[in-house]
Design an enzyme around this catalytic site. Structure first.
Site, PDB file in Angstrom:
ATOM      1  N   GLU A  24      23.018  35.994  10.814  1.00  0.00           N
ATOM      2  CA  GLU A  24      21.724  36.127  11.488  1.00  0.00           C
ATOM      3  C   GLU A  24      20.708  36.614  10.462  1.00  0.00           C
ATOM      4  O   GLU A  24      20.905  37.671   9.870  1.00  0.00           O
ATOM      5  CB  GLU A  24      21.779  37.232  12.529  1.00  0.00           C
ATOM      6  CG  GLU A  24      22.375  36.922  13.851  1.00  0.00           C
ATOM      7  CD  GLU A  24      22.345  38.191  14.718  1.00  0.00           C
ATOM      8  OE1 GLU A  24      21.272  38.517  15.270  1.00  0.00           O
ATOM      9  OE2 GLU A  24      23.382  38.853  14.822  1.00  0.00           O
ATOM     10  N   ASP A  58      16.009  46.650  19.438  1.00  0.00           N
ATOM     11  CA  ASP A  58      16.669  47.206  18.264  1.00  0.00           C
ATOM     12  C   ASP A  58      16.580  48.723  18.193  1.00  0.00           C
ATOM     13  O   ASP A  58      15.523  49.313  18.412  1.00  0.00           O
ATOM     14  CB  ASP A  58      16.072  46.608  16.989  1.00  0.00           C
ATOM     15  CG  ASP A  58      16.599  45.204  16.732  1.00  0.00           C
ATOM     16  OD1 ASP A  58      17.832  45.035  16.748  1.00  0.00           O
ATOM     17  OD2 ASP A  58      15.775  44.275  16.551  1.00  0.00           O
TER      18      ASP A  58
END
Lengths: 264, 418
Positions: A50, A61
């Protein structure tokens, strides 16, 4: 042309081998070093990567990846640099597919259709964009990504209702990214209890392979999940591993060894 | 034309704006919230309890005051001030907080989390959490904590945990991000108490509904005072909850002009402002599609306003829609004009508005002289200004205040000596 994600996942299944997907933030700690981290991850045995395009407001996140996003932006990383990064690195990846991970405002601001076609021509195989549900009616994200030959990868979590799992099952493309816990990204350990029941619910509606991430940070956890999912995902732990090393060289070694040791 | 959008039948969209752009793990929680809200909205018992609390706990209806001195000095429209600052916790924020607290209790939640900029929403949330017995955590940018200390102090005294957000712009936007993340980590027992008419569906519509009590009261009060509807409504727009609350009940009254006032900061050319309709781009951030102050890549830009509550890169989606429809006019005033307006209102009427609300006053001061004396203008004073004492004293370079602070610091707390 066959999508590299399909070839990779097919090969893993054929060899009965558990896959590993690793994550980097493009441009963190700087462009040249993130390039070397990527190569170390592949050297260490990562099966998919990724590449996160940094964003100012990454709402899924935790602190580690958030800080890496902001540091990369601070250093001046632009979306065009990330596409260039992919274009430069994809030919050096062998059979390892690259996916762009980012938040919807990045492709939306770039122009969603152009983002998909430019990503595909840069050698990207899939997209992970957490904040665009496939059934959000106006953006046509799913259609534009698939038309460009990209797999739009969707995320399910233990909080997903059977109704939502069914919706995602209809769109699922490439693989489905399952989160081991309900939360944001981070190397905080997840309780693996109840996981089998969750992936069981997912399997009832989802026919593509499953990846599992969020809080996966050691070989013991990978061993616990290798029989219930196809791929384990490591994100924050890669950054933490690199950052704990005294210098860049040993950081790269540490990252490579970390990936290499996960399937032991 | 009908300007009332039923976003609930359009998956949270106002035209192309709004929506529910969130990580999949939040979808079930937002669906549950939407269902619970729609049931509560149609439940007479819920509405009665909401109105009862607004009346007995928060002091509604707030007065609609005819500002005779200010009107006379400006020489134009008859200016009425809707005094939201007179309610419990000193701003309109409490309307929405009471509504969502009732809803959270109905959903069996034990804990509320919220973002705050100026601290007014945080203060309202901490207050109502104490009243309802919720555990409460408020996220606030480090920069905002430094400039709105009085609200931080009171939130803590009310029993809330105030958590500083130390990354990004360290203002409201980052506090919004952090509150969403905290909610994701605690979905089971926690309600995210969004303070403005933004974020993912159903928040923009739900917050607007709770705040519409402002406009409904103004309607009744102005009919009583003047026997007709106002000609113009003016309100400041950060996320946009006090303004949408005032505007919404009038949207389909063609004769009523509406003006939303954004924070012009140091002036639009300086680039340091929070005026989303001056160079903002269409984007999808923090769960909704709207106009945002971003760069060409879609990264949010640093914003500025003397008023922490307006210092935000996005604007509620219904405002974006009303802007594009041409139904509401959006303008902006600078920090300097805001401070001048604050001074004028204090001296003419003896009212201290919040810096956020002073933006609306500044716009009224510009407009009123150009308006006929037979016209009626309603300005929403969304909050009172006590909280701004440090910022205003600094802006006015008040030497005596500084001396006082220095003396206080030197003295310390008497007990320190023992």
């Amino acid at each position: 042309m066959k999508n590299k994600i399909d070839s990779k996942l097919g090969a893993l299944r054929q060899r009965k081998r558990h896959g590993l997907m690793a994550h980097i933030v493009v441009g963190y700690p700087d462009m040249a070093t993130s390039e070397r981290i990527l190569l170390s991850l592949v050297d260490g045995g990562a099966d998919m990567i990724e590449l996160q395009i940094p964003f100012t407001d990454p709402i899924a996140d935790g602190p580690t990846i958030l800080k890496a996003n902001l540091a990369s932006l601070e250093a001046g990383t632009k979306v065009a640099d990330c596409l260039e990064f992919a274009r430069r690195m994809a030919p050096r990846m062998g059979d390892v597919p690259l996916l762009f991970m980012t938040y919807i405002n990045i492709p939306f601001s770039y122009g969603l259709e152009k983002f998909c076609t430019d990503s595909a021509s840069a050698g990207i195989s899939g997209l992970i964009v957490p904040d665009i549900p496939p059934d959000e009616p106006q953006e046509h994200y799913h259609e534009l990504a698939t038309a460009a030959g990209l797999h739009p990868v969707y995320i399910l979590s233990p909080s997903s209702t059977d109704e939502r799992i069914e919706v995602i099952g209809k769109y699922a493309s490439g693989f489905v990214y399952c989160t081991a816990r309900v939360g944001i990204t981070g190397a905080r350990e997840s309780r693996m209890a109840g996981l089998k029941q969750f992936t069981g619910r997912v399997r009832r509606h989802v026919s593509v392979p499953l990846a599992l991430g969020f809080g996966i940070s050691n070989a013991k956890q990978v061993a616990q999940v290798r029989d219930i999912v196809d791929v384990s995902v490591v994100g924050s732990k890669v950054i933490d591993t690199f950052n704990s090393a005294p210098d860049t060289h040993s950081g790269l070694e540490a990252v490579k060894n970390f990936i290499g040791g996960l399937r032991d | 034309m009908d300007y009332i959008t039923d976003s609930f039948s359009h998956r949270g969209h106002f035209g192309k704006f709004g929506g529910r752009y969130v990580p999949e793990m939040l979808i079930p929680a937002l669906e549950a919230l939407e269902q619970a809200y729609l049931q509560a909205r149609d439940d007479k018992k819920f509405q009665d309890e909401f109105l009862h609390l607004l009346r007995t706990y928060s002091g509604r209806p707030t007065p609609l005051y005819f500002a005779a001195n200010l009107s006379k000095q400006l020489g134009g429209a008859r200016i009425y001030l809707k005094q939201e600052g007179l309610g419990q916790t000193g701003s309109h924020k409490v309307n929405n907080v009471i509504g969502q607290a009732l809803l959270a209790r109905r959903m069996g939640k034990k804990r509320v989390v919220a973002e705050t900029g100026a601290g007014q929403h945080g203060l309202a949330t901490a207050t109502v959490a104490a009243r309802f017995g919720f555990e409460c955590e408020i996220f606030m940018g480090e920069l905002d904590m430094a400039r709105q200390r009085p609200n931080v102090f009171w939130m803590q005294q009310l029993g809330a945990t105030v958590t500083p957000v130390t990354y990004g712009t360290r203002t409201l936007k980052d506090a919004v991000n952090e509150s969403i993340k905290n909610w994701i980590e605690n979905l089971e027992d926690t309600h995210l108490l969004v303070g403005s008419a933004l974020s993912a569906h159903p928040y923009p519509s739900m917050v607007r509904d709770f705040q519409s009590v402002i406009g409904r009261e103004v309607r009744e009060q102005i009919m009583e005072a003047e026997g007709r509807l106002p000609d113009c409504l003016v309100a400041c727009v950060g996320g946009g909850s006090n303004s949408i609350g005032l505007f919404h009940p009038f949207l389909n009254e063609d004769s009523v002009e509406m003006v939303g006032v954004e924070a012009g900061g140091f002036g639009i050319p300086s680039g340091l402002h929070s005026a989303r309709f001056q160079g903002g781009r269409l984007g999808i951030i923090e769960g909704y599609k709207s106009y945002f102050l971003t760069d060409e890549d879609g990264q949010t830009r640093t914003t500025h306003s003397v008023a922490a509550g307006l210092d935000y890169a996005g604007i509620g989606p219904e405002h974006a829609w009303l802007h594009d429809q041409g139904r509401v006019t959006y303008t902006n005033v600078t920090d300097k004009e805001t401070l001048a307006a604050l001074g004028l209102l204090m001296r003419t009427e003896g009212i201290i508005p919040a810096l956020e609300s002073s933006h609306a006053v500044a716009e009224a001061i510009k407009r009123a002289p150009k308006t006929g004396r037979d016209k009626i203008m309603v300005v929403n004073l969304s909050g009172r200004g006590d909280k701004d004492i440090f910022i205003v004293a600094e802006a006015l370079r008040d030497k005596e205040w500084l001396d006082f602070l220095e003396r206080k610091v030197q003295e310390g707390f008497p007990d320190d000596e023992k």
